[in-house]
Enzyme design. Structure first.
Site, short mmCIF file in Angstrom:
data_model
loop_
_atom_site.label_atom_id
_atom_site.label_comp_id
_atom_site.label_asym_id
_atom_site.label_seq_id
_atom_site.Cartn_x
_atom_site.Cartn_y
_atom_site.Cartn_z
CG ASP A 67 11.36 -42.51 16.67
OD1 ASP A 67 11.52 -43.04 17.78
OD2 ASP A 67 11.74 -41.36 16.41
CG ASN A 135 16.48 -31.61 11.72
OD1 ASN A 135 15.87 -31.98 12.71
ND2 ASN A 135 16.73 -32.40 10.69
CG HIS A 137 14.07 -34.67 13.93
ND1 HIS A 137 15.41 -34.69 13.62
CD2 HIS A 137 13.95 -35.50 14.99
CE1 HIS A 137 16.05 -35.49 14.45
NE2 HIS A 137 15.19 -35.98 15.30
CD GLU A 142 15.26 -36.01 9.79
OE1 GLU A 142 15.26 -34.88 10.33
OE2 GLU A 142 16.17 -36.83 9.96
C1 GLP Z 1 16.15 -38.79 17.61
C2 GLP Z 1 14.76 -39.32 17.92
C3 GLP Z 1 13.86 -38.26 18.44
C4 GLP Z 1 14.57 -37.45 19.51
C5 GLP Z 1 15.76 -36.75 18.90
C6 GLP Z 1 16.53 -35.94 19.91
O1 GLP Z 1 16.36 -38.47 16.29
N1 GLP Z 1 14.14 -39.97 16.81
O2 GLP Z 1 12.68 -38.85 18.95
O3 GLP Z 1 13.70 -36.51 20.06
O4 GLP Z 1 16.62 -37.71 18.36
O5 GLP Z 1 17.33 -36.79 20.68
P1 GLP Z 1 18.06 -36.36 21.99
O6 GLP Z 1 17.02 -36.29 23.04
O7 GLP Z 1 19.05 -37.47 22.26
O8 GLP Z 1 18.72 -35.07 21.73
#
Ligand code: GLP
Length: 239
Positions: A67, A135, A137, A142
């Protein structure tokens, strides 16, 4: 789903990196799906260590990231592109010509088609690394009423904006992102999802024990034939 619980982030990183580097040694031109965020960082550190020790080369590997934010220049310090350059690409021999990235500033339909065609031309993703949002995702898919297929432009949820705003100190966090869809993620040959910390415990429980629903996008991984879930004890606390 195979679920494994570890004591430390470092052990998770070592486990994921061993699988990835094993795949690269066996198939030097393999296709890796890469994630940003804190969760995969220990994995990237281990991959870099393996490269520095001369035990693996990524020069023929192709990569596709999950992303990218919209309305943010690609070279801004908070873009996911910059994150990957800083935390993996610049520290290994990954060839930047082999790096696939969504352009968050391109028109949605054309960009989605371009990315789908590029992944297909590469032969599909062999291993997809994932984190999980609080949440539920995955990538930036989302919670919603339906599972998406190919890449699309998403309006970020309040929960995601709250979680990720801490990284933005000079400009407000973007409200939209381009993300690979659930279908693109599910077509990967193998999926490794990493979750650490108590803030992920409820999402992890919903993903593994809940019903398969787009209201917890990660729950779709219950339907994947080869999904490995790597957790620390805090993230696994509600299982
Ligand atoms: C973001 C990214 C995801 C990631 C998530 C969790 O929103 N788009 O790909 O998995 O956050 O991030 P973290 O690993 O920093 O908790």
């Amino acid at each position: 789903m195979e679920i494994r619980v570890f004591r430390t982030d470092a052990e998770i990183g070592k486990t994921a990196a061993d699988i990835i580097c094993g795949c690269v040694r066996e198939k030097p031109s393999c296709v890796l799906g890469l994630a940003t965020g804190a969760s995969p960082l220990p994995t990237y550190r281990e991959m870099i260590a393996e490269y520095e020790a001369g035990r693996v080369s990524f020069k023929d590997v192709r990569t596709f990231n999950l992303d990218e934010y919209c309305d943010l220049p690609r070279d801004h310090k908070n873009s996911y592109y910059s994150f990957m350059v800083e935390n993996l690409f610049s520290k290994t021999d990954i060839d930047m010509a082999n790096v696939g990235f969504l352009d968050g500033n391109a028109p949605e339909k054309e960009e989605s088609e371009r990315y789908a065609a590029a992944i297909k031309a590469a032969g599909g993703i062999d291993i997809q690394i994932l984190g999980i949002g609080r949440n539920g995702h995955i990538a930036f898919n989302e919670p919603s009423d339906e599972f998406t297929d190919e890449a699309w432009k998403v309006k970020l949820s309040d929960s995601t904006i709250e979680a990720n705003s801490i990284y933005f100190d000079d400009i407000p966090m973007p409200r939209y992102a381009m993300t690979m869809g659930i279908g693109s993620i599910m077509r990967a040959g193998k999926i490794i999802l990493i979750a650490t910390g108590a803030s992920k415990a409820q999402a992890v429980k919903d993903m593994i024990k809940g019903e398969v629903t787009p209201h917890c996008p990660a729950s779709v991984l219950q339907r994947h034939a080869d999904a490995l879930i790597l957790l620390d004890e805090a993230a696994a606390a509600l299982l």
